[in-house]
Design a protein around this motif. Structure first.
Motif, PDB file in Angstrom:
ATOM      1  N   GLU A 163      29.486  38.867  42.185  1.00  0.00           N
ATOM      2  CA  GLU A 163      29.802  37.522  41.698  1.00  0.00           C
ATOM      3  C   GLU A 163      29.815  36.514  42.840  1.00  0.00           C
ATOM      4  O   GLU A 163      29.291  35.403  42.712  1.00  0.00           O
ATOM      5  CB  GLU A 163      31.146  37.513  40.974  1.00  0.00           C
ATOM      6  N   LEU A 164      30.404  36.884  43.968  1.00  0.00           N
ATOM      7  CA  LEU A 164      30.492  35.972  45.104  1.00  0.00           C
ATOM      8  C   LEU A 164      29.115  35.664  45.684  1.00  0.00           C
ATOM      9  O   LEU A 164      28.858  34.545  46.144  1.00  0.00           O
ATOM     10  CB  LEU A 164      31.388  36.571  46.190  1.00  0.00           C
ATOM     11  N   THR A 165      28.228  36.674  45.676  1.00  0.00           N
ATOM     12  CA  THR A 165      26.909  36.490  46.282  1.00  0.00           C
ATOM     13  C   THR A 165      25.871  35.972  45.297  1.00  0.00           C
ATOM     14  O   THR A 165      24.728  35.727  45.680  1.00  0.00           O
ATOM     15  CB  THR A 165      26.412  37.814  46.891  1.00  0.00           C
ATOM     16  N   ALA A 166      26.226  35.810  44.041  1.00  0.00           N
ATOM     17  CA  ALA A 166      25.266  35.309  43.060  1.00  0.00           C
ATOM     18  C   ALA A 166      24.845  33.876  43.383  1.00  0.00           C
ATOM     19  O   ALA A 166      23.707  33.482  43.108  1.00  0.00           O
ATOM     20  CB  ALA A 166      25.866  35.377  41.656  1.00  0.00           C
ATOM     21  N   ALA A 167      25.753  33.105  43.968  1.00  0.00           N
ATOM     22  CA  ALA A 167      25.452  31.716  44.341  1.00  0.00           C
ATOM     23  C   ALA A 167      26.132  31.429  45.675  1.00  0.00           C
ATOM     24  O   ALA A 167      27.220  30.845  45.709  1.00  0.00           O
ATOM     25  CB  ALA A 167      25.916  30.746  43.263  1.00  0.00           C
ATOM     26  N   GLN A 176      38.287  31.748  37.721  1.00  0.00           N
ATOM     27  CA  GLN A 176      36.895  32.083  37.431  1.00  0.00           C
ATOM     28  C   GLN A 176      36.603  33.537  37.774  1.00  0.00           C
ATOM     29  O   GLN A 176      35.912  34.235  37.022  1.00  0.00           O
ATOM     30  CB  GLN A 176      35.957  31.163  38.210  1.00  0.00           C
ATOM     31  N   LEU A 177      37.115  33.999  38.894  1.00  0.00           N
ATOM     32  CA  LEU A 177      36.884  35.383  39.290  1.00  0.00           C
ATOM     33  C   LEU A 177      37.610  36.349  38.368  1.00  0.00           C
ATOM     34  O   LEU A 177      37.092  37.430  38.052  1.00  0.00           O
ATOM     35  CB  LEU A 177      37.312  35.601  40.746  1.00  0.00           C
ATOM     36  N   LEU A 178      38.806  35.988  37.915  1.00  0.00           N
ATOM     37  CA  LEU A 178      39.507  36.824  36.941  1.00  0.00           C
ATOM     38  C   LEU A 178      38.676  36.980  35.671  1.00  0.00           C
ATOM     39  O   LEU A 178      38.579  38.071  35.108  1.00  0.00           O
ATOM     40  CB  LEU A 178      40.868  36.208  36.592  1.00  0.00           C
ATOM     41  N   HIS A 184      39.560  38.832  32.294  1.00  0.00           N
ATOM     42  CA  HIS A 184      40.818  38.311  31.769  1.00  0.00           C
ATOM     43  C   HIS A 184      40.542  36.878  31.312  1.00  0.00           C
ATOM     44  O   HIS A 184      40.463  35.967  32.129  1.00  0.00           O
ATOM     45  CB  HIS A 184      41.902  38.324  32.850  1.00  0.00           C
ATOM     46  N   ASP A 185      40.399  36.685  30.016  1.00  0.00           N
ATOM     47  CA  ASP A 185      40.029  35.365  29.512  1.00  0.00           C
ATOM     48  C   ASP A 185      41.251  34.522  29.180  1.00  0.00           C
ATOM     49  O   ASP A 185      41.239  33.697  28.285  1.00  0.00           O
ATOM     50  CB  ASP A 185      39.119  35.485  28.292  1.00  0.00           C
ATOM     51  N   TYR A 186      42.317  34.748  29.898  1.00  0.00           N
ATOM     52  CA  TYR A 186      43.517  33.945  29.755  1.00  0.00           C
ATOM     53  C   TYR A 186      44.020  33.649  31.162  1.00  0.00           C
ATOM     54  O   TYR A 186      43.414  34.083  32.146  1.00  0.00           O
ATOM     55  CB  TYR A 186      44.597  34.700  28.960  1.00  0.00           C
ATOM     56  N   LEU A 187      45.102  32.896  31.267  1.00  0.00           N
ATOM     57  CA  LEU A 187      45.649  32.585  32.585  1.00  0.00           C
ATOM     58  C   LEU A 187      46.171  33.877  33.199  1.00  0.00           C
ATOM     59  O   LEU A 187      47.297  34.296  32.931  1.00  0.00           O
ATOM     60  CB  LEU A 187      46.775  31.542  32.476  1.00  0.00           C
ATOM     61  N   GLY A 188      45.352  34.513  33.983  1.00  0.00           N
ATOM     62  CA  GLY A 188      45.673  35.843  34.501  1.00  0.00           C
ATOM     63  C   GLY A 188      46.450  35.811  35.799  1.00  0.00           C
ATOM     64  O   GLY A 188      46.923  34.776  36.251  1.00  0.00           O
ATOM     65  N   ASP A 189      46.554  36.967  36.410  1.00  0.00           N
ATOM     66  CA  ASP A 189      47.357  37.165  37.601  1.00  0.00           C
ATOM     67  C   ASP A 189      46.473  37.063  38.829  1.00  0.00           C
ATOM     68  O   ASP A 189      45.601  37.903  39.056  1.00  0.00           O
ATOM     69  CB  ASP A 189      48.021  38.546  37.526  1.00  0.00           C
ATOM     70  N   SER A 190      46.682  36.046  39.640  1.00  0.00           N
ATOM     71  CA  SER A 190      45.841  35.826  40.817  1.00  0.00           C
ATOM     72  C   SER A 190      45.999  36.922  41.861  1.00  0.00           C
ATOM     73  O   SER A 190      45.176  37.032  42.770  1.00  0.00           O
ATOM     74  CB  SER A 190      46.147  34.463  41.450  1.00  0.00           C
ATOM     75  N   ARG A 191      47.051  37.756  41.739  1.00  0.00           N
ATOM     76  CA  ARG A 191      47.213  38.855  42.696  1.00  0.00           C
ATOM     77  C   ARG A 191      46.062  39.838  42.622  1.00  0.00           C
ATOM     78  O   ARG A 191      45.697  40.458  43.617  1.00  0.00           O
ATOM     79  CB  ARG A 191      48.547  39.572  42.450  1.00  0.00           C
ATOM     80  N   LEU A 192      45.465  40.000  41.436  1.00  0.00           N
ATOM     81  CA  LEU A 192      44.296  40.859  41.309  1.00  0.00           C
ATOM     82  C   LEU A 192      43.173  40.357  42.210  1.00  0.00           C
ATOM     83  O   LEU A 192      42.518  41.135  42.910  1.00  0.00           O
ATOM     84  CB  LEU A 192      43.816  40.882  39.855  1.00  0.00           C
ATOM     85  N   VAL A 193      42.948  39.057  42.184  1.00  0.00           N
ATOM     86  CA  VAL A 193      41.862  38.476  42.974  1.00  0.00           C
ATOM     87  C   VAL A 193      42.162  38.567  44.461  1.00  0.00           C
ATOM     88  O   VAL A 193      41.327  39.010  45.261  1.00  0.00           O
ATOM     89  CB  VAL A 193      41.619  37.015  42.565  1.00  0.00           C
ATOM     90  N   VAL A 217      38.707  28.988  50.559  1.00  0.00           N
ATOM     91  CA  VAL A 217      38.705  27.524  50.466  1.00  0.00           C
ATOM     92  C   VAL A 217      40.078  27.131  49.944  1.00  0.00           C
ATOM     93  O   VAL A 217      40.374  27.287  48.752  1.00  0.00           O
ATOM     94  CB  VAL A 217      37.589  27.013  49.532  1.00  0.00           C
ATOM     95  N   ARG A 218      40.925  26.696  50.816  1.00  0.00           N
ATOM     96  CA  ARG A 218      42.330  26.459  50.478  1.00  0.00           C
ATOM     97  C   ARG A 218      42.467  25.483  49.314  1.00  0.00           C
ATOM     98  O   ARG A 218      41.843  24.430  49.289  1.00  0.00           O
ATOM     99  CB  ARG A 218      43.098  25.937  51.694  1.00  0.00           C
ATOM    100  N   GLY A 219      43.299  25.876  48.364  1.00  0.00           N
ATOM    101  CA  GLY A 219      43.551  25.043  47.207  1.00  0.00           C
ATOM    102  C   GLY A 219      42.525  25.194  46.101  1.00  0.00           C
ATOM    103  O   GLY A 219      42.701  24.635  45.014  1.00  0.00           O
ATOM    104  N   PHE A 220      41.436  25.966  46.371  1.00  0.00           N
ATOM    105  CA  PHE A 220      40.385  26.108  45.365  1.00  0.00           C
ATOM    106  C   PHE A 220      40.099  27.573  45.045  1.00  0.00           C
ATOM    107  O   PHE A 220      40.193  27.989  43.901  1.00  0.00           O
ATOM    108  CB  PHE A 220      39.100  25.408  45.838  1.00  0.00           C
ATOM    109  N   GLY A 221      39.744  28.363  46.052  1.00  0.00           N
ATOM    110  CA  GLY A 221      39.409  29.759  45.785  1.00  0.00           C
ATOM    111  C   GLY A 221      38.626  30.365  46.921  1.00  0.00           C
ATOM    112  O   GLY A 221      39.020  30.243  48.083  1.00  0.00           O
ATOM    113  N   TYR A 222      37.480  30.993  46.599  1.00  0.00           N
ATOM    114  CA  TYR A 222      36.703  31.708  47.597  1.00  0.00           C
ATOM    115  C   TYR A 222      35.226  31.388  47.441  1.00  0.00           C
ATOM    116  O   TYR A 222      34.742  31.053  46.359  1.00  0.00           O
ATOM    117  CB  TYR A 222      36.908  33.223  47.453  1.00  0.00           C
TER     118      TYR A 222
END
Length: 227
Positions: A163-167, A176-178, A184-193, A217-222
């Motif tokens: 997923e990370l290397t797709a773009a 998005q990564l969850l 997980h199509d709901y507000l999931g647990d960011s600890r997994l990511v 990327v602080r405040g956004f993701g990876y």
């Protein structure tokens, strides 16, 4: 259509073991059961297993040690079952190599949904080999090499890397990564990511403390790159 899988259920409580086993069989899965960690490790070696449902609290060696032993010798999918919805069990299980977790009391329909989501992540990608610096990713064979040496990734780690290397260069949020990796199509647990990223960096980066490939990327993701 029901996803049929060969499941190993490692649970010492007879009532839970019998109840979950019956529920999973009704969903079409083949289920073998083990009462102890040692028995679970042996059974996983004795036949084809698509996924292990693994309780944390077991007599003898606990679920964390079972997970580490299984992960050291195979890429079998693992879902941990914990009695506590806190960082202690969840993070320990993810760091040991689990793909996902559920919290007791386990609802059979939730467990079945998690099983199907984990198994769907093994879907073969279109033929393609991508190269990023010292990394090569074969999307058909689902293999990764670094400096021409193979890297052993779990199914979840592989899916996360794909997923990370797709773009490359595109920032993906934790949510998005969850949704993409863990489904997980709901507000999931960011600890997994976060734990998944940590484990993946330890394998693909030359120095995970100074990541070249997987950037925060602080405040956004990876995002992946630049390389």
């Amino acid at each position: 259509m029901t996803t049929v899988a060969s499941i190993l259920l490692v649970e010492d409580d007879p009532a839970i073991r019998e109840g979950l086993g019956m529920a999973l069989r009704r969903q079409g899965h083949t289920v073998r059961t083990a009462e102890t960690g040692e028995e679970g490790v042996e059974l996983s070696r004795s036949g084809d297993t698509d996924l292990v449902v693994l309780d944390v609290m077991l007599p003898g060696i606990d679920g964390f040690e079972v997970c580490r032993r299984l992960r050291a010798e195979s890429a079998v999918a693992i879902i941990m079952v914990t009695a506590r919805d806190d960082d202690i069990d969840i993070v320990s299980g993810l760091e040991a190599g689990a793909d996902d977790y559920v919290v007791k009391p386990v609802l059979p329909r939730v467990l079945d949904a998690r099983i199907k989501a984990v198994l769907r992540r093994r879907t073969t990608e279109p033929p393609r080999v991508d190269r990023f610096g010292a990394l090569s990713i074969d999307r058909q064979a689902m293999t990764v090499t670094k400096h021409d040496e193979p890297i052993a990734l779990t199914p979840t780690e592989m899916r996360l890397l794909l997923e990370l290397t797709a773009a490359p260069g595109q920032v993906l949020s934790r949510q998005q990564l969850l949704e993409k990796v863990w489904e997980h199509d709901y507000l999931g647990d960011s600890r997994l990511v976060d734990n998944g990223i940590q484990r993946l960096r330890a394998k693909v980066e030359d120095d995970s403390a100074v990541p070249r490939y997987i950037q925060t990327v602080r405040g956004f993701g990876y995002r992946f790159g630049p390389v």
